[in-house]
Design a protein around this motif. Structure first.
Motif, PDB file in Angstrom:
ATOM      1  N   THR A 152      18.404 -45.885  35.012  1.00 13.41           N
ATOM      2  CA  THR A 152      16.983 -45.129  34.924  1.00 13.41           C
ATOM      3  C   THR A 152      16.330 -45.514  33.647  1.00 13.41           C
ATOM      4  N   ILE A 153      15.013 -45.706  33.870  1.00 13.11           N
ATOM      5  CA  ILE A 153      14.312 -46.376  33.055  1.00 13.11           C
ATOM      6  C   ILE A 153      13.936 -45.062  31.886  1.00 13.11           C
ATOM      7  N   VAL A 154      14.321 -45.189  30.520  1.00  8.94           N
ATOM      8  CA  VAL A 154      14.137 -44.223  29.530  1.00  8.94           C
ATOM      9  C   VAL A 154      13.020 -44.438  28.815  1.00  8.94           C
ATOM     10  N   ALA A 155      12.543 -45.876  28.808  1.00  5.57           N
ATOM     11  CA  ALA A 155      11.392 -46.302  28.023  1.00  5.57           C
ATOM     12  C   ALA A 155      10.841 -47.633  28.344  1.00  5.57           C
ATOM     13  N   GLN A 156       9.554 -47.509  28.333  1.00  8.63           N
ATOM     14  CA  GLN A 156       8.897 -48.692  28.974  1.00  8.63           C
ATOM     15  C   GLN A 156       7.651 -49.193  28.350  1.00  8.63           C
ATOM     16  N   GLU A 157       7.215 -50.455  28.296  1.00  8.13           N
ATOM     17  CA  GLU A 157       5.835 -50.925  27.713  1.00  8.13           C
ATOM     18  C   GLU A 157       5.195 -51.584  28.725  1.00  8.13           C
ATOM     19  N   GLY A 158       3.912 -51.143  29.034  1.00 10.96           N
ATOM     20  CA  GLY A 158       2.889 -52.124  29.732  1.00 10.96           C
ATOM     21  C   GLY A 158       3.288 -52.085  31.310  1.00 10.96           C
ATOM     22  N   MET A 159       4.334 -51.540  31.912  1.00 13.73           N
ATOM     23  CA  MET A 159       4.686 -51.828  33.379  1.00 13.73           C
ATOM     24  C   MET A 159       3.741 -50.691  34.182  1.00 13.73           C
ATOM     25  N   GLY A 160       3.621 -51.387  35.388  1.00 14.86           N
ATOM     26  CA  GLY A 160       2.784 -50.844  36.374  1.00 14.86           C
ATOM     27  C   GLY A 160       3.386 -49.814  37.237  1.00 14.86           C
ATOM     28  N   PRO A 161       2.816 -49.050  37.969  1.00 14.89           N
ATOM     29  CA  PRO A 161       3.468 -47.954  38.772  1.00 14.89           C
ATOM     30  C   PRO A 161       4.351 -48.289  39.662  1.00 14.89           C
ATOM     31  N   GLU A 162       4.159 -49.619  40.247  1.00 14.92           N
ATOM     32  CA  GLU A 162       5.028 -50.108  41.106  1.00 14.92           C
ATOM     33  C   GLU A 162       6.396 -50.492  40.935  1.00 14.92           C
ATOM     34  N   ALA A 163       6.623 -50.348  39.665  1.00 12.98           N
ATOM     35  CA  ALA A 163       7.941 -50.739  39.225  1.00 12.98           C
ATOM     36  C   ALA A 163       8.851 -49.540  39.420  1.00 12.98           C
ATOM     37  N   ARG A 164      10.222 -50.130  39.937  1.00 13.22           N
ATOM     38  CA  ARG A 164      11.044 -48.883  40.345  1.00 13.22           C
ATOM     39  C   ARG A 164      11.766 -48.403  39.180  1.00 13.22           C
ATOM     40  N   ALA A 165      11.803 -46.921  39.126  1.00 11.08           N
ATOM     41  CA  ALA A 165      12.182 -46.173  37.992  1.00 11.08           C
ATOM     42  C   ALA A 165      13.914 -46.311  37.733  1.00 11.08           C
ATOM     43  N   SER A 166      14.548 -46.522  39.035  1.00 12.29           N
ATOM     44  CA  SER A 166      15.950 -46.759  38.969  1.00 12.29           C
ATOM     45  C   SER A 166      16.556 -47.727  39.880  1.00 12.29           C
ATOM     46  N   VAL A 167      17.559 -48.244  39.340  1.00  8.45           N
ATOM     47  CA  VAL A 167      18.414 -49.362  40.000  1.00  8.45           C
ATOM     48  C   VAL A 167      19.837 -48.955  40.305  1.00  8.45           C
ATOM     49  N   LYS A 168      20.579 -49.098  41.202  1.00 14.48           N
ATOM     50  CA  LYS A 168      21.884 -48.948  41.339  1.00 14.48           C
ATOM     51  C   LYS A 168      22.691 -49.950  40.533  1.00 14.48           C
ATOM     52  N   LEU A 169      23.788 -49.558  40.232  1.00 18.61           N
ATOM     53  CA  LEU A 169      24.520 -50.549  39.608  1.00 18.61           C
ATOM     54  C   LEU A 169      25.278 -51.652  40.537  1.00 18.61           C
ATOM     55  N   GLY A 170      24.923 -52.632  40.295  1.00 17.39           N
ATOM     56  CA  GLY A 170      25.424 -54.032  41.033  1.00 17.39           C
ATOM     57  C   GLY A 170      24.129 -54.328  42.028  1.00 17.39           C
ATOM     58  N   GLU A 171      22.900 -53.521  42.070  1.00 17.36           N
ATOM     59  CA  GLU A 171      21.924 -53.788  42.913  1.00 17.36           C
ATOM     60  C   GLU A 171      20.892 -54.854  42.438  1.00 17.36           C
ATOM     61  N   GLY A 172      20.594 -55.825  43.058  1.00 14.29           N
ATOM     62  CA  GLY A 172      19.732 -56.942  42.359  1.00 14.29           C
ATOM     63  C   GLY A 172      19.954 -57.572  40.990  1.00 14.29           C
ATOM     64  N   THR A 173      19.055 -58.287  40.449  1.00 19.65           N
ATOM     65  CA  THR A 173      19.359 -58.867  39.371  1.00 19.65           C
ATOM     66  C   THR A 173      19.744 -57.773  38.401  1.00 19.65           C
ATOM     67  N   ILE A 174      19.001 -56.905  38.177  1.00 15.67           N
ATOM     68  CA  ILE A 174      19.092 -56.040  37.139  1.00 15.67           C
ATOM     69  C   ILE A 174      20.578 -55.371  37.427  1.00 15.67           C
ATOM     70  N   GLY A 175      20.797 -54.844  38.542  1.00 18.01           N
ATOM     71  CA  GLY A 175      22.179 -53.889  38.797  1.00 18.01           C
ATOM     72  C   GLY A 175      23.083 -54.978  38.422  1.00 18.01           C
ATOM     73  N   ALA A 176      23.134 -56.341  38.969  1.00 16.07           N
ATOM     74  CA  ALA A 176      24.323 -57.312  38.705  1.00 16.07           C
ATOM     75  C   ALA A 176      24.482 -57.720  37.277  1.00 16.07           C
ATOM     76  N   ALA A 177      23.465 -57.657  36.477  1.00 15.25           N
ATOM     77  CA  ALA A 177      23.555 -58.119  35.173  1.00 15.25           C
ATOM     78  C   ALA A 177      24.299 -56.967  34.568  1.00 15.25           C
ATOM     79  N   ALA A 178      23.845 -55.555  34.746  1.00 12.23           N
ATOM     80  CA  ALA A 178      24.515 -54.267  34.395  1.00 12.23           C
ATOM     81  C   ALA A 178      26.019 -54.284  34.758  1.00 12.23           C
ATOM     82  N   ARG A 179      26.324 -54.847  35.774  1.00 14.33           N
ATOM     83  CA  ARG A 179      27.648 -54.592  36.452  1.00 14.33           C
ATOM     84  C   ARG A 179      28.700 -55.554  35.665  1.00 14.33           C
ATOM     85  N   SER A 180      28.184 -56.901  35.455  1.00 15.93           N
ATOM     86  CA  SER A 180      28.856 -58.161  34.918  1.00 15.93           C
ATOM     87  C   SER A 180      28.727 -57.954  33.204  1.00 15.93           C
TER      88      SER A 180
END
Lengths: 274, 125
Positions: A152-180
């Motif tokens: 879950t996003i706890v701090a951000q800079e410059g991001m638009g409202p369309e950005a997702r506030a949370s991502v599941k572990l393993g989901e997409g690029t962000i989730g995959a990097a967090a899992r690996s």
């Protein structure tokens, strides 16, 4: 009266005088001849010597020219070597300056990260580092909730409202990097963007304490003047992966312990009153 | 050794420290830090500075307002000002220079570049 002819003795005497003069003249001629021959011999000697000296001088000059040419060649070679050395020193100076710049960035970032035990302040410092030292324009810090396995996003800079506030572990690029636990860098030119794609970030840096991922830093867009990542950026990413994680984790623990301490203190005060 | 007094105006402690770190390499440098434009004006009223280095985006009073106020103040209008900012677009640069800044350095900064600009200004004084 007929003049009496000169006596013979007088004629003889006259003849002898003429002869004597002739002899004296011959003697003078011989002396003069001797002098001239001596002079000729002298001149011949001088000419002969001058010729030898000229040849000697010429030879000496040729040797001097050869010496100077050798010296000139040697100086040109020395100049070339010094020039090469200068270039090496200039390159080394640039390298040292660059290294100095990198170390200053890393020192300041590390110093600031560990300067507080306040969780929100730690987040603010990480934002500052990513924006000011790396040159990111749109980015976020996401923390992993181990109960829900969600980032879950706890701090951000410059991001638009369309950005997702949370991502599941393993989901997409962000989730995959967090899992690996492996950092992700999108291939190609980091400035080659038509618009920001929140599903395909430029960089994902897992925040790890040893091998345990507690969150990620996600960069979507760089500042307009930032053309590419430099060596120090990768050093900063690597430093953030460890130090930002420790700073966030310790400040979170500290905040929790502070809250618990306040609760216990209130409980003890209540017991004392009773 | 000549003394050089710098005023670093930045709301980010990280950037304040990084800029100060770079300026300390200049012999005789003395650095005063300010959190924003108002803080900078207070410090300008009590001390003399050779160069002001300021960010643009700051709370309370931003860097552009600070540049404008310094340039309109007869007591300080000649102090050289360097803007150090994340606003790297050409129009931002033009705007900063038009207000009277002497140099405009976009972030992230390279300390060598910053020192070149600062030494250039000190050399011209």
């Amino acid at each position: 009266m007929e003049k009496e002819p000169a006596p013979i003795s007088k004629k003889v005497e006259e003849f002898l005088q003429v002869f004597k003069k002739g002899e004296e003249f011959t003697q003078e001629l011989l002396k003069e001849n001797e002098k001239l021959r001596y002079r000729v011999a002298q001149l011949e000697e001088v000419t002969k010597f001058s010729g030898r000296e000229g040849t000697y001088k010429m030879h000496s000059m040729e040797e001097r020219i050869k010496f100077l040419e050798d010296e000139n060649r040697s100086l040109i070679e020395r100049y070339r070597v010094v020039e090469e050395e200068n270039k090496d020193f200039a390159n080394r100076y640039i390298e040292v300056e660059s290294e100095n710049n990198n170390l200053a960035n890393l020192y300041v970032a590390s110093y600031q990260l560990h300067s507080t035990l306040d969780f929100n302040e730690s987040l603010k410092i990480i934002l500052e580092i990513v924006m000011n030292l790396i040159g990111a324009e749109e980015f976020s810090i996401m923390m992993l909730d181990e109960k829900t396995n969600e980032l879950t996003i706890v701090a951000q800079e410059g991001m638009g409202p369309e950005a997702r506030a949370s991502v599941k572990l393993g989901e997409g690029t962000i989730g995959a990097a967090a899992r690996s636990g492996e950092s992700f860098y999108r291939e190609g030119d980091p400035t080659d963007l038509v618009g920001v794609d929140y599903l395909h970030p430029l960089v994902v840096i897992p925040l790890k304490i040893k091998e345990h991922v507690i969150g990620v830093i996600v960069i979507y867009k760089l500042l307009v003047q930032k053309q590419e990542f430099s060596n120090v950026d990768y050093e900063l990413f690597s430093m953030l992966a460890g130090h930002a994680a420790t700073a966030l984790f310790s400040s979170k623990l500290y905040s929790q312990s502070e809250r618990k301490l306040t609760t216990i203190q209130s409980f003890l005060d209540l017991l004392k009153e009773k | 050794m000549p003394e050089h007094n710098f005023l670093v105006v930045e709301d980010s402690p990280t950037m304040r420290q990084l800029i100060s770190f770079a300026l300390k390499r200049i012999p005789g440098s003395k650095i005063v830090e300010a959190n924003d434009g108002i803080d900078a004006l207070k410090k300008l009223s009590t001390q003399k500075f050779d160069i002001i280095l300021t960010d643009i985006n700051m709370p309370i009073m931003d860097g552009l307002k600070l540049v404008s106020m310094v340039r309109n103040d007869p007591a300080h209008k000649t102090i050289p000002i360097i803007i150090i900012t994340t606003e790297g677009a050409e129009e931002d640069r033009k705007r900063g220079l038009a207000l009277g800044a002497n140099a405009y350095i976009p972030k992230p900064i390279q300390t060598a570049d910053l020192l070149t600009v600062v030494n250039g200004i000190l050399g011209n004084k």
